[in-house]
Design a protein around this motif. Structure first.
Motif, short mmCIF file in Angstrom:
data_model
loop_
_atom_site.label_atom_id
_atom_site.label_comp_id
_atom_site.label_asym_id
_atom_site.label_seq_id
_atom_site.Cartn_x
_atom_site.Cartn_y
_atom_site.Cartn_z
N TYR A 116 -22.14 -12.58 -7.62
CA TYR A 116 -22.69 -11.97 -6.40
C TYR A 116 -22.79 -12.99 -5.27
O TYR A 116 -22.38 -12.72 -4.13
CB TYR A 116 -24.08 -11.40 -6.70
N SER A 117 -23.33 -14.16 -5.56
CA SER A 117 -23.49 -15.17 -4.52
C SER A 117 -22.14 -15.64 -4.00
O SER A 117 -21.98 -15.91 -2.80
CB SER A 117 -24.29 -16.37 -5.04
N ILE A 118 -21.15 -15.72 -4.87
CA ILE A 118 -19.81 -16.18 -4.46
C ILE A 118 -19.21 -15.23 -3.43
O ILE A 118 -18.70 -15.66 -2.39
CB ILE A 118 -18.89 -16.29 -5.69
N VAL A 119 -19.30 -13.94 -3.69
CA VAL A 119 -18.75 -12.95 -2.76
C VAL A 119 -19.52 -12.96 -1.44
O VAL A 119 -18.94 -12.95 -0.36
CB VAL A 119 -18.78 -11.54 -3.38
N ALA A 120 -20.84 -12.98 -1.53
CA ALA A 120 -21.67 -12.97 -0.32
C ALA A 120 -21.39 -14.20 0.54
O ALA A 120 -21.19 -14.09 1.76
CB ALA A 120 -23.15 -12.91 -0.69
N PHE A 121 -21.35 -15.37 -0.07
CA PHE A 121 -21.16 -16.60 0.69
C PHE A 121 -19.75 -16.67 1.29
O PHE A 121 -19.57 -17.11 2.42
CB PHE A 121 -21.43 -17.82 -0.18
N ALA A 122 -18.75 -16.24 0.53
CA ALA A 122 -17.38 -16.22 1.05
C ALA A 122 -17.30 -15.34 2.29
O ALA A 122 -16.63 -15.67 3.28
CB ALA A 122 -16.42 -15.71 -0.02
N SER A 123 -18.01 -14.22 2.26
CA SER A 123 -18.03 -13.31 3.41
C SER A 123 -18.67 -13.98 4.62
O SER A 123 -18.18 -13.86 5.75
CB SER A 123 -18.78 -12.03 3.04
N PHE A 124 -19.77 -14.70 4.39
CA PHE A 124 -20.40 -15.45 5.48
C PHE A 124 -19.46 -16.52 6.03
O PHE A 124 -19.40 -16.75 7.24
CB PHE A 124 -21.69 -16.11 4.99
N PHE A 125 -18.73 -17.19 5.14
CA PHE A 125 -17.87 -18.30 5.56
C PHE A 125 -16.79 -17.85 6.55
O PHE A 125 -16.39 -18.62 7.42
CB PHE A 125 -17.19 -18.95 4.35
N VAL A 126 -16.30 -16.61 6.40
CA VAL A 126 -15.26 -16.14 7.32
C VAL A 126 -15.86 -15.43 8.54
O VAL A 126 -15.12 -14.94 9.40
CB VAL A 126 -14.26 -15.19 6.62
N GLY A 127 -17.19 -15.39 8.61
CA GLY A 127 -17.84 -14.73 9.74
C GLY A 127 -18.10 -13.26 9.53
O GLY A 127 -18.39 -12.53 10.49
#
Length: 367
Positions: A116-127
């Motif tokens: 869950y955290s991996i998907v959420a953070f990846a989404s934040f990383f691309v804006g």
């Protein structure tokens, strides 16, 4: 009774009193009212020099390195901060490959899990803007929230997969589904393995955002007064919560290392913020995909959980259920309860049964 964050000083009392209104008429505040609305001063800057929530997350994951962040209560599998950062960068790279970027709506429809955290953070990383969705939505609820939020990609667990797939042809905003459990190979469904197993190392530098304007997360209300509503939280909103959690005496006053129980659903704002708190403020969390009496109690016992964030029915369970006597819960030092009122009688029953608990805190907040 003094509030946990301490009394404000005289100057703060004046400021808070001036800002309190009821309707259009300014009201004088009682001492208790002042304490309810006062949040206290932070020792450090909220944004810590970071130009986005993504930048703050990257900074903290690098700082915490090889420490364990999450433990899967069922399998025992662990995930370190370094592994989260590494995997999140890879997923972010694939999101960019598929044209996702600043302002893209990316949804996660899953029970609690390490990914869950991996998907959420990846989404934040691309804006991107993250929308956590309840995997148990009915078809009516899911149709409503998809039309309301218009996600472009949905990362879905097998539990949510069949319900979600039925709306692919109806909702034109969804480009494709990513199956976290790799359960399907249809043309409009991609495997999570494709996102995390790319060979090259990736280092994505997030673009700066306008902290108080740009939305980071849209959380869905519980639908108490009708169908769920989407609530927009800016980068600054979320970073403020992280900052207060970092200096919150509820965590700092315990004499033992903090290990949280990750039972509250990550698709709810309460659970999501706790998950984020783990990664940004160097705590560890035992992640449970669901509530089962044995799994709940055994996780506290076997993984030496020291702090449990719960809702009232679970506190009642600790107070009254006979299964509790079968387990050694001596590691548990604190209980934090929210989402609904908790009676003092139940609090006292828990403390009598588990006398090592130093405090039970009750609070509430809004999405």
């Amino acid at each position: 009774m003094q509030p946990w964050y301490g009394a404000p000083n005289e100057a703060d009392e004046v400021i808070v009193a001036k800002q309190f209104h009821l309707g259009n008429q300014k009201q004088e505040m009682s001492d208790n009212d002042k304490y309810i609305f006062y949040g206290g001063r932070l020792k450090s800057n909220i944004h810590c020099g970071c130009s986005s929530l993504a930048a703050l997350i990257i900074q903290r994951l690098k700082e915490h390195g090889n420490d364990v962040a999450f433990i899967d209560a069922v399998s025992g599998r662990t995930l370190t901060y370094k592994e989260i950062l590494y995997a999140s960068m890879k997923v972010a790279s694939r999101l960019k490959h598929y044209g996702l970027g600043r302002g893209s709506i990316i949804s996660i429809m899953s029970e609690n899990r390490l990914e869950y955290s991996i998907v959420a953070f990846a989404s934040f990383f691309v804006g991107g803007i993250v929308i956590p969705l309840n995997p148990t939505y009915t078809k009516t609820e899911l149709k409503h929230v998809l039309n309301l939020t218009n996600p472009q990609i949905v990362f879905a667990s097998s539990r949510a997969f069949s319900t979600l797939k039925s709306f692919m042809s109806e909702n034109q905003s969804i480009k494709f589904i990513v199956s976290i459990d790799d359960v399907d190979d249809e043309s409009n469904v991609k495997s999570f393995g494709e996102f995390v197993n790319c060979d090259k190392d990736v280092n994505i530098i997030p673009d700066p955002v306008i902290l108080k304007n740009d939305v980071a997360i849209m959380v869905l209300s519980s639908g108490t007064t009708g169908l769920p509503k989407a609530v927009q939280l800016t980068h600054f909103n979320v970073m403020t919560v992280v900052a207060y959690m970092r200096e919150d005496p509820r965590y700092n006053e315990l004499s033992v290392p903090i290990r949280l129980l990750g039972l509250l659903p990550f698709y709810h704002v309460y659970g999501f913020m706790l998950m984020l708190n783990v990664c940004c403020n160097r705590y560890s969390m035992v992640v449970l995909p669901r509530f089962e009496p044995d799994l709940f109690l055994r996780s506290i016992q076997d993984y030496k959980v020291t702090m449990a964030n719960l809702v009232p029915p679970l506190v009642v369970f600790l107070a009254k259920h006979p299964f509790v006597e079968r387990y050694d819960l001596s590691s548990l030092q604190a209980v934090l309860c929210g989402a609904a009122p908790l009676s003092m009688d139940i609090e006292l029953q828990v403390v009598r049964r588990l006398p090592q608990i130093q405090n039970i805190r009750v609070g509430y907040g809004m999405s």
